[in-house]
Write a protein that holds these residues in place. Structure first.
Motif, mmCIF file in Angstrom:
data_model
loop_
_atom_site.group_PDB
_atom_site.id
_atom_site.type_symbol
_atom_site.label_atom_id
_atom_site.label_comp_id
_atom_site.label_asym_id
_atom_site.label_seq_id
_atom_site.Cartn_x
_atom_site.Cartn_y
_atom_site.Cartn_z
ATOM 1 N N ARG A 370 -2.675 7.120 11.453
ATOM 2 C CA ARG A 370 -1.534 6.255 11.177
ATOM 3 C C ARG A 370 -1.906 4.815 11.499
ATOM 4 N NH1 ARG A 370 3.499 5.670 14.537
ATOM 5 N NH2 ARG A 370 5.225 5.151 13.164
ATOM 6 N N ILE A 371 -1.469 3.894 10.638
ATOM 7 C CA ILE A 371 -1.694 2.471 10.869
ATOM 8 C C ILE A 371 -0.364 1.734 10.768
ATOM 9 C CG2 ILE A 371 -2.806 0.365 10.041
ATOM 10 C CD1 ILE A 371 -5.095 1.982 9.038
ATOM 11 N N ILE A 372 -0.112 0.861 11.750
ATOM 12 C CA ILE A 372 1.105 0.055 11.741
ATOM 13 C C ILE A 372 0.699 -1.419 11.678
ATOM 14 C CG2 ILE A 372 3.213 -0.575 12.970
ATOM 15 C CD1 ILE A 372 3.120 2.104 14.366
ATOM 16 N N PHE A 373 1.226 -2.124 10.681
ATOM 17 C CA PHE A 373 1.010 -3.565 10.565
ATOM 18 C C PHE A 373 2.264 -4.279 11.039
ATOM 19 C CE2 PHE A 373 -1.824 -1.750 7.376
ATOM 20 C CZ PHE A 373 -2.985 -2.502 7.519
ATOM 21 N N LYS A 390 -3.819 7.968 5.069
ATOM 22 C CA LYS A 390 -3.183 7.552 6.321
ATOM 23 C C LYS A 390 -1.720 7.246 6.062
ATOM 24 C CE LYS A 390 -7.411 5.203 7.953
ATOM 25 N NZ LYS A 390 -8.196 5.293 6.720
ATOM 26 N N ASP A 391 -0.904 7.507 7.069
ATOM 27 C CA ASP A 391 0.477 7.037 7.021
ATOM 28 C C ASP A 391 0.473 5.575 7.429
ATOM 29 O OD1 ASP A 391 1.534 9.493 6.281
ATOM 30 O OD2 ASP A 391 1.684 10.169 8.360
ATOM 31 N N VAL A 392 1.030 4.719 6.579
ATOM 32 C CA VAL A 392 0.985 3.282 6.825
ATOM 33 C C VAL A 392 2.411 2.748 6.918
ATOM 34 C CG1 VAL A 392 0.209 1.034 6.003
ATOM 35 C CG2 VAL A 392 -1.217 3.067 5.623
ATOM 36 N N LEU A 393 2.680 2.030 7.998
ATOM 37 C CA LEU A 393 3.972 1.383 8.181
ATOM 38 C C LEU A 393 3.742 -0.110 8.303
ATOM 39 C CD1 LEU A 393 7.040 1.341 8.774
ATOM 40 C CD2 LEU A 393 6.477 1.710 11.195
ATOM 41 N N VAL A 394 4.453 -0.885 7.499
ATOM 42 C CA VAL A 394 4.364 -2.339 7.549
ATOM 43 C C VAL A 394 5.722 -2.872 7.996
ATOM 44 C CG1 VAL A 394 3.896 -4.451 6.263
ATOM 45 C CG2 VAL A 394 2.688 -2.337 5.664
ATOM 46 N N VAL A 395 5.740 -3.558 9.125
ATOM 47 C CA VAL A 395 6.975 -4.116 9.664
ATOM 48 C C VAL A 395 6.878 -5.640 9.575
ATOM 49 C CG1 VAL A 395 8.508 -4.270 11.645
ATOM 50 C CG2 VAL A 395 7.208 -2.165 11.235
ATOM 51 N N LEU A 396 7.812 -6.244 8.830
ATOM 52 C CA LEU A 396 7.811 -7.695 8.634
ATOM 53 C C LEU A 396 9.134 -8.282 9.093
ATOM 54 C CD1 LEU A 396 6.316 -7.912 5.019
ATOM 55 C CD2 LEU A 396 5.076 -8.105 7.183
ATOM 56 N N GLY A 397 9.069 -9.484 9.641
ATOM 57 C CA GLY A 397 10.292 -10.197 9.977
ATOM 58 C C GLY A 397 10.945 -10.749 8.732
ATOM 59 N N GLU A 398 12.250 -10.803 8.736
ATOM 60 C CA GLU A 398 12.998 -11.267 7.570
ATOM 61 C C GLU A 398 12.612 -12.702 7.194
ATOM 62 O OE1 GLU A 398 17.689 -11.785 6.172
ATOM 63 O OE2 GLU A 398 17.171 -11.523 8.304
ATOM 64 N N PHE A 399 12.213 -13.481 8.171
ATOM 65 C CA PHE A 399 11.921 -14.882 7.916
ATOM 66 C C PHE A 399 10.432 -15.146 7.719
ATOM 67 C CE2 PHE A 399 15.770 -14.980 10.711
ATOM 68 C CZ PHE A 399 16.670 -15.240 9.686
ATOM 69 N N CYS A 400 9.658 -14.118 7.439
ATOM 70 C CA CYS A 400 8.249 -14.340 7.142
ATOM 71 C C CYS A 400 8.128 -14.988 5.752
ATOM 72 C CB CYS A 400 7.458 -13.039 7.199
ATOM 73 S SG CYS A 400 7.752 -11.919 5.809
ATOM 74 N N HIS A 401 6.940 -15.409 5.391
ATOM 75 C CA HIS A 401 6.738 -16.079 4.105
ATOM 76 C C HIS A 401 7.114 -15.134 2.962
ATOM 77 C CE1 HIS A 401 4.767 -18.268 0.825
ATOM 78 N NE2 HIS A 401 4.768 -19.313 1.650
ATOM 79 N N TRP A 402 7.879 -15.644 2.012
ATOM 80 C CA TRP A 402 8.386 -14.789 0.938
ATOM 81 C C TRP A 402 7.257 -14.165 0.116
ATOM 82 C CZ3 TRP A 402 7.139 -15.660 -4.140
ATOM 83 C CH2 TRP A 402 6.579 -16.914 -4.453
ATOM 84 N N LYS A 403 6.171 -14.894 -0.091
ATOM 85 C CA LYS A 403 5.065 -14.358 -0.887
ATOM 86 C C LYS A 403 4.395 -13.195 -0.172
ATOM 87 C CE LYS A 403 1.125 -15.776 -3.711
ATOM 88 N NZ LYS A 403 0.399 -14.519 -3.455
ATOM 89 N N ASN A 404 4.246 -13.338 1.149
ATOM 90 C CA ASN A 404 3.653 -12.249 1.929
ATOM 91 C C ASN A 404 4.525 -11.006 1.850
ATOM 92 O OD1 ASN A 404 1.631 -11.260 3.874
ATOM 93 N ND2 ASN A 404 3.313 -11.285 5.342
ATOM 94 N N ARG A 405 5.836 -11.208 1.935
ATOM 95 C CA ARG A 405 6.768 -10.087 1.852
ATOM 96 C C ARG A 405 6.706 -9.408 0.491
ATOM 97 N NH1 ARG A 405 10.864 -12.707 3.371
ATOM 98 N NH2 ARG A 405 11.804 -13.164 1.346
ATOM 99 N N GLU A 406 6.616 -10.194 -0.599
ATOM 100 C CA GLU A 406 6.571 -9.615 -1.941
ATOM 101 C C GLU A 406 5.251 -8.882 -2.194
ATOM 102 O OE1 GLU A 406 9.054 -9.344 -4.117
ATOM 103 O OE2 GLU A 406 10.203 -10.135 -2.409
#
Length: 439
Positions: A370-373, A390-406
């Motif tokens: 398992r990998i968590i980002f 692998k099970d992959v979980l990506v946790v992003l903050g709501e206010f992170c850069h919009w391009k990174n989130r997309e």
């Protein structure tokens, strides 16, 4: 004489002008001077006692103005020891004079508020005294938690802040507020033993004969210096070494025959081992919230087990400054083994946590289920194959850069085994991030 007459009644005296820590240095320096003043009584004339008393009272005036409790405790221990070994005859008049000096400076301490500081310490109502107790206990734990010491840090107080200090407390310290723990926690086993050996040698070498005023002064000056260093980090300031070293040089001449005695060296070595063993037993038996082991750039939390959790190059910006305390609590509650490291070993991990930046080539070499980002930047060089299986979980903050989130959203849509979670009202810091470690 301006400093004598113009010193404000409620202003703490600082001769060295390096801020609040220098007040304790000033106090330690003066406490050693007070003991050193009694070298005059070695003349063994009727007047020598009174000269020593007047000189020591003069410096005691300044010591009270520092309001350094550690220095006062050092003096309160060292001076009776001096009177015991020195053999100075205390008749009724001399005893009355000593008592009058104590009463006089007790009244002065009440006037400037120093007595209130002492009473609050005794009643455990002083924040500075209470924080010292917590730091000292943590420092003792570090002796075995980090037997090899620490690299690339200015003081073990950094480790205390991240790994031992309660999350509710936010105060930072530039040192362990104890010269002995500051040195021994910083360095490895060999230097720890050498430090203990140094102090044992000093005390054995200067240990006085009953009735010898000179050797009693030398022994008690070093004792006063040692005790003062137990309450503040004062040994890192060179003026405080002047009086102890001068008396040590004189003791070397007077006791040079001791250095030729094999039994003397045998006693020093045996005592060093006994003190080291006592510190080891004390350190290892102190209660802990969880097992910790520091080794180089890696920290091991909890009992070793197969498939540990790896937190790779942790970022305080994302995981917080007190990430250590959170991981200790998590490892204890879930019986997990967690490793924090700047590098990963070629072994199988259960979960790998990646914060912010990462090396794309590393991803192919990591063996984990398992990998968590956490708030990691998406990289075009990240190959889908490196995350497959692998099970992959990506946790992003709501206010992170919009391009990174997309970019991560598109990656998750194309790969069902990748789960994306956006935390509302969050930027870099991920609150309660340890809950994501639970499978």
């Amino acid at each position: 004489m301006d400093i004598f007459f113009n010193q404000a009644p409620f202003e703490r005296l600082d001769w060295f002008e390096y801020g609040i820590s220098s007040i304790n240095r000033t106090g330690a320096f003066i406490a050693c001077l007070i003991i050193a003043c009694w070298i005059v009584s070695a003349v063994k004339q009727q007047w020598s006692f009174w000269v020593s008393l007047v000189l020591s009272s003069f410096f005691l005036y300044f010591l009270v103005q520092t309001q350094s409790r550690g220095a006062l405790i050092a003096l309160a221990i060292a001076f009776p020891v001096f009177l015991f070994f020195s053999g100075i005859k205390l008749d009724r008049i001399r005893i009355i004079a000593l008592v009058c000096v104590c009463i006089l400076f007790t009244l002065y301490s009440l006037q400037i508020g120093f007595a209130d500081r002492i009473s609050s310490m005794v009643a455990m109502e002083s924040s500075s005294a209470n924080c010292r107790a917590d730091i000292y206990l943590s420092g003792l734990k570090m002796l075995t938690d980090a037997p090899h010491g620490f690299e690339n840090i200015d003081s073990p107080a950094v480790i205390y802040y991240h790994w031992y200090q309660s999350p509710e407390l936010s105060g930072r310290y530039v040192s362990m507020i104890n010269s002995h723990l500051e040195f021994m926690c910083m360095h490895g086993i060999l230097l720890k033993l050498s430090y203990i050996f140094f102090w044992i040698l000093i005390f054995f070498l200067t240990f006085p004969k009953k009735g010898c005023i000179f050797s009693s002064v030398a022994f008690c000056v070093w004792g006063c210096f040692f005790i003062s260093a137990s309450f503040s980090n004062v040994t890192n300031y060179w003026p405080l070494w002047i009086a102890p070293i001068l008396f040590l040089l004189s003791s070397l001449v007077e006791n040079r025959n001791k250095l030729k005695n094999i039994k003397f060296w045998g006693s020093v070595f045996i005592s060093t081992l006994l003190v080291a063993l006592l510190l080891f037993v004390c350190s290892i038996t102190l209660p802990r919230d969880g097992k910790l082991y520091f080794n180089g750039e890696s920290v091991y939390i909890g009992n070793p087990s197969n498939y540990p959790i790896l937190v790779l190059r942790p970022s305080s910006k994302i995981l917080g400054n007190k990430l250590g305390m959170h991981l200790i609590a998590y490892a204890k509650e879930n019986n997990k083994h967690v490793i924090l490291s700047e590098q990963f070993k070629n072994m199988q991990y259960g979960t790998v946590v990646i914060c912010n930046d990462y090396d794309e080539d590393e991803m192919e070499k990591i063996h984990a289920n398992r990998i968590i980002f956490f708030n990691s930047d998406f990289s075009l060089g990240l190959q889908k194959e490196s995350l497959s299986g692998k099970d992959v979980l990506v946790v992003l903050g709501e206010f992170c850069h919009w391009k990174n989130r997309e970019d991560w959203r598109n990656m998750a849509k194309a790969n069902p085994h990748i789960k994306l979670e956006i935390m509302e009202c969050t930027a870099d810091y991920i609150p309660d991030w340890t809950c994501y470690l639970k499978e």
